[in-house]
Design an enzyme around this catalytic site. Structure first.
Site, mmCIF file in Angstrom:
data_model
loop_
_atom_site.group_PDB
_atom_site.id
_atom_site.type_symbol
_atom_site.label_atom_id
_atom_site.label_comp_id
_atom_site.label_asym_id
_atom_site.label_seq_id
_atom_site.Cartn_x
_atom_site.Cartn_y
_atom_site.Cartn_z
ATOM 1 N N HIS A 154 0.829 -1.204 0.000
ATOM 2 C CA HIS A 154 0.000 0.000 0.000
ATOM 3 C C HIS A 154 0.860 1.249 0.000
ATOM 4 C CE1 HIS A 154 -3.261 -2.737 1.106
ATOM 5 N NE2 HIS A 154 -4.078 -1.777 0.685
ATOM 6 N N LYS A 158 -0.888 4.906 4.730
ATOM 7 C CA LYS A 158 -1.858 4.006 5.357
ATOM 8 C C LYS A 158 -1.578 3.870 6.841
ATOM 9 C CE LYS A 158 -4.000 -0.542 4.744
ATOM 10 N NZ LYS A 158 -5.365 0.047 4.911
#
Ligand code: NDP
Ligand SMILES: O=C(O)C1=N[C@H](C(=O)O)C[C@H](O)C1
Length: 264
Positions: A154, A158
Site C-alpha cells: 500500500h 496508510k
C-alpha cells in the site's frame, strides 16, 4: 433519490466518493461529516464551489437531521469507524463502510445492533472487484494448497497494518485450512518481524511505499510447485463501482453484511 452522507469526505477515498455521489443521478449528496472540518458548507471548498451541502462536525448535528440521510458512507480512520457505524445504525442510517480496523468483537456487536434496529449495512474490506475475486480464488486454492503467505502493498500514508483485505483473505482461507505452523518449527527470527504477522500459522507481510495504491499477492507453496494470485488497484477509481453498487442496494437489506460479494 438515495440521500447520502460521506464521512471522511476530505480524505483520499472520501473525496473520490463525494465526487462519485455528486455525479451519480441516483444519489443526492445530503451531507458530509468530519469533526475536523474547518468549514460549514461544502461550497466553501474550492473543489466543490457549486455544491450547497452542509458539513456536519458532530453526531448531534447529524442526529438532528437524520431523516435527511438514507446512507452513511464511511471512509474515515480505524480509530473512529466503530463509533461512526454504531451511531449510523442507532439513527437508522444504513452504513456502507470501507474504513478498516473493526475488531471481530465490534463486528459481532454491530451486527446485533443492526438486526435489533432492522437497518441494512455493509462492511467491505475492499470495494474493488479484483480484490473480491482474489479473496474468492485464494479460498478455493487453499483447499488444495494449504501453505500460504500473503503480501499486501500500500501507499505510505496508510495507518493500519495488515490491510483489512489481507486479514479478510486470511479469514476466508482459514475457513478451508486447518491451522498449522508454516516453516521450520525451530526457526528463530534474528530480526523481530522477519517472518511477518501470523494468522493461524499463515504469514502476512505489509509493504508501505510511495508510488503504490493498493495491491495484494497471495503465494501458495506445495511439493515442487507454487501458485501466485495477485490483484492491483492502480487508482482509487477502482473502488467506486463497488461503493456505488452498495449505496444503491443496501436499502434492500435489514442486516449488516460483511463483504461486497454479498451484493454481487
Ligand atoms: N474498503 C475499501 O475498498 C477501501 C478502504 N479504505 C480504507 O478507508 C479508510 C480511509 O482511507 P483513506 O481515504 O486513504 O484515508 P485518509 O487518511 O486519506 O482519509 C481519512 C479521512 O477521515 C478523516 N477523519 C478522521 N477521523 C474522522 C472521524 N472521526 N469522522 C470523520 N472523518 C474522520 C480524516 O481527517 P483528518 O485528515 O483531518 O484526520 C481524513 O480526511 C482506511 O481505513 C482505509 O483502509 C481505503 C480504500 C479502499
Ligand atoms: O488504505 C487503503 O488504501 C486501502 N485499505 C483497504 C484495506 O486495508 O484492505 C482496502 C484497500 O486495500 C485500500
Amino acid at each position: 433519490m438515495i440521500k447520502v452522507l460521506v464521512a471522511g469526505f476530505d480524505g483520499s477515498m472520501g473525496n473520490k466518493t463525494t465526487n462519485m455521489v455528486i455525479e451519480n443521478d441516483k444519489f443526492e449528496l445530503a451531507g458530509v461529516f468530519s469533526p475536523f472540518a474547518g468549514k460549514d458548507n461544502l461550497r466553501e471548498y474550492t473543489e466543490f464551489q457549486d455544491q450547497n451541502v452542509p458539513v456536519y462536525k458532530t453526531y448531534e448535528e447529524v442526529a438532528a437531521q437524520k431523516n435527511d440521510f438514507d446512507v452513511w458512507v464511511d471512509f474515515t480512520v480505524p480509530s473512529a469507524v466503530y463509533q461512526n457505524v454504531k451511531f449510523a445504525i442507532e439513527n437508522k442510517i444504513s452504513p456502507v463502510v470501507g474504513t478498516t480496523g473493526l475488531t471481530d468483537e465490534q463486528l459481532v456487536e454491530l451486527k446485533a445492533l443492526a438486526k435489533e434496529n432492522e437497518v441494512g449495512g455493509l462492511i467491505a474490506p475492499n470495494f474493488g472487484i479484483s480484490a473480491v475475486l482474489l479473496m474468492q480464488f485464494a479460498k478455493k486454492a487453499a483447499e488444495f494448497m494449504p501453505d500460504v503467505e500473503i503480501i499486501e502493498l500500500h501507499h505510505d500514508n496508510k495507518l493500519d497494518a495488515p490491510s483489512g483485505t489481507a486479514v479478510q483473505t486470511a479469514k476466508m482461507i482459514s475457513e478451508v485450512r486447518t491451522a498449522h505452523h508454516q516453516g521450520n518449527p525451530n526457526e528463530k527470527e534474528t530480526m523481530l518481524g522477519a517472518r511477518g504477522a501470523d494468522f493461524e500459522g499463515m504469514k502476512i507481510h505489509s509493504v508501505r511505499l510511495p508510488g503504490y495504491v493498493a495491491h495484494e499477492q497471495v503465494i501458495f507453496g506445495s511439493l515442487g510447485e507454487s501458485l501466485t494470485i495477485r490483484q492491483d488497484s492502480f487508482d482509487r477509481s477502482s473502488f467506486m463501482t463497488g461503493v456505488a453498487l452498495a449505496v444503491e442496494k443496501i436499502g434492500n437489506y435489514n442486516e449488516l453484511l460483511v463483504g461486497l460479494e454479498n451484493l454481487l
